[in-house]
Design an enzyme around this catalytic site. Structure first.
Site, PDB file in Angstrom:
ATOM      1  N   THR A 184     134.212   0.703  60.953  1.00  0.00           N
ATOM      2  CA  THR A 184     132.779   0.695  61.256  1.00  0.00           C
ATOM      3  C   THR A 184     132.363  -0.564  61.997  1.00  0.00           C
ATOM      4  O   THR A 184     131.565  -0.517  62.929  1.00  0.00           O
ATOM      5  CB  THR A 184     131.970   0.785  59.944  1.00  0.00           C
ATOM      6  OG1 THR A 184     132.213   2.055  59.357  1.00  0.00           O
ATOM      7  CG2 THR A 184     130.486   0.618  60.183  1.00  0.00           C
ATOM      8  N   SER A 204     139.438   3.936  59.424  1.00  0.00           N
ATOM      9  CA  SER A 204     140.520   3.673  58.459  1.00  0.00           C
ATOM     10  C   SER A 204     140.887   4.904  57.647  1.00  0.00           C
ATOM     11  O   SER A 204     141.929   4.923  56.989  1.00  0.00           O
ATOM     12  CB  SER A 204     140.194   2.489  57.547  1.00  0.00           C
ATOM     13  OG  SER A 204     139.277   2.835  56.557  1.00  0.00           O
ATOM     14  N   THR A 251     136.322   0.029  56.085  1.00  0.00           N
ATOM     15  CA  THR A 251     136.210  -0.251  54.642  1.00  0.00           C
ATOM     16  C   THR A 251     136.836   0.839  53.771  1.00  0.00           C
ATOM     17  O   THR A 251     137.220   0.583  52.644  1.00  0.00           O
ATOM     18  CB  THR A 251     134.738  -0.414  54.217  1.00  0.00           C
ATOM     19  OG1 THR A 251     134.042   0.804  54.490  1.00  0.00           O
ATOM     20  CG2 THR A 251     134.079  -1.578  54.920  1.00  0.00           C
ATOM     21  N   ASP A 252     136.929   2.068  54.323  1.00  0.00           N
ATOM     22  CA  ASP A 252     137.305   3.193  53.452  1.00  0.00           C
ATOM     23  C   ASP A 252     138.687   3.049  52.827  1.00  0.00           C
ATOM     24  O   ASP A 252     138.887   3.428  51.675  1.00  0.00           O
ATOM     25  CB  ASP A 252     137.207   4.513  54.231  1.00  0.00           C
ATOM     26  CG  ASP A 252     135.761   4.865  54.553  1.00  0.00           C
ATOM     27  OD1 ASP A 252     134.860   4.252  53.940  1.00  0.00           O
ATOM     28  OD2 ASP A 252     135.523   5.735  55.411  1.00  0.00           O
TER      29      ASP A 252
END
Ligand code: ASP
Length: 333
Positions: free
Chosen positions: A14, A56, A87-88
């Protein structure tokens, strides 16, 4: 004093995304990210490299190895590393790098953001600046920096899907905080004199989350098609013995076929202890299953992939699994 030299390794996420026709897509390179925080040159000297540009969600274990290779190739030239990442699955990558780059005396810092760097309201700039502050410090090893928190790589988990406070440290204290751009260190992770790099991993590892009444056929299938199965059971841990199908026999068959089974819990905090209830002791005492104790599921996953890249011998796997790496497992008894 000379400014520390830091390498920014871009991977997408992101933080580097722009709005496309069908949602956010990672487009910006690490060079472009850096242009949003020109003042960083007051803290450190930064150079950039881009290893891939992925959401990710699409990151696979082979991408971890690409990051490791970039770190290995550039290790001597820099004082610290910042890896910008979605972040995932960042907690999985943080855990994986903790096993694949062990004992680094230099900081290796993962960060990302919940909102893209080009948005008016964004956490990207603060997270990047904070990550550089940690990468230019005397902290060591793999860490994740997010919303001011400094989290050990083996202990990170994404616990919020939308707000800026996205990550928690599970069963372990924070290593520090970054406030107004300054690192307040609480714990400096142990390190070696030189890092040990690994690039062999075996990704034939599966995870099964139990739900009440789940047929053991799913576990059987996973065991047939993988080298290791992590079973996220309930509470401190145990396996169901349903009349329609007993997990005990399924797990025993898998172990007899040389597969690795790790029992863990779907409860986020405090970990497993199979010695408490009959549903746990019934398997722990008679079968060579492993137990996660206070390890995160992300760390168990990455640790198994790393171990199985080195050996398939179940005794050796067990020994390596219970060896503490980067403070990943401390409640083992
Ligand atoms: N889907 C994005 C990713 O993991 C989410 C993020 O970066 O926050 O790449």
């Amino acid at each position: 004093m000379d400014k520390k030299k830091i390498l920014l390794i871009g991977t997408g996420g992101t933080i580097a995304s722009e709005m496309g026709e069908n949602g956010l897509v990672p487009e910006l390179t690490s060079d472009q990210l850096l242009r949003y925080i020109p003042d960083i040159s007051r803290i450190c000297q930064v150079e950039c490299v881009q290893v891939f540009s992925l959401d990710s969600t699409n990151i696979m274990p082979q991408h971890w190895v690409q990051i490791v290779n970039a770190l290995r190739e550039q290790y001597e030239r820099y004082d610290g590393f910042v890896i910008s990442h979605g972040t995932d699955t960042m907690a999985y990558t943080a855990a994986a790098l903790s096993y694949l780059v062990q004992g680094s005396p230099k900081p290796i810092v993962l960060t990302g953001a919940q909102k893209p760097i080009g948005f008016e309201t964004t956490d990207s700039k603060q997270n990047l600046r904070d990550a550089f502050a940690v990468a230019a410090s005397d902290m060591a090893g793999v860490m994740l920096v997010f919303n001011g928190k400094v989290i050990l790589g083996t202990r990170a988990r994404k616990t919020r899907s939308k707000s800026f406070e996205a990550f928690s440290s599970i069963n372990y204290p924070l290593l520090g905080m970054v406030q107004d751009g300054r690192l307040i260190p609480y714990i400096r992770p142990d390190s070696g004199e030189r890092p040990v790099f690994y690039d062999q991993i075996n990704s034939n590892v599966a995870l099964l989350k139990l739900i009440p009444g789940l047929d053991c056929g799913a576990a059987k299938w996973f065991l047939e098609h993988n080298d290791a199965l992590i079973m996220e059971s309930f509470g401190v841990g145990g396996l169901p013995a349903y009349e329609a199908g007993d997990y005990y026999e399924t797990v025993k068959d898998g172990l007899d076929a040389g597969k690795i089974v790790v029992m863990t819990t779907q409860v986020e905090n405090e970990g497993s202890d199979l010695s408490v209830y009959h549903v746990g002791t019934a398997i722990k005492r008679s079968l060579p299953v492993l137990e996660a104790y206070d390890m995160t599921t992300e760390a168990v996953t990455a640790k198994l992939m790393w171990i199985l890249g080195q050996t398939r011998d179940p005794k050796q796997v067990a020994r390596m699994f219970y060896d503490t790496v980067a403070n990943d497992i401390l409640a083992f008894k």
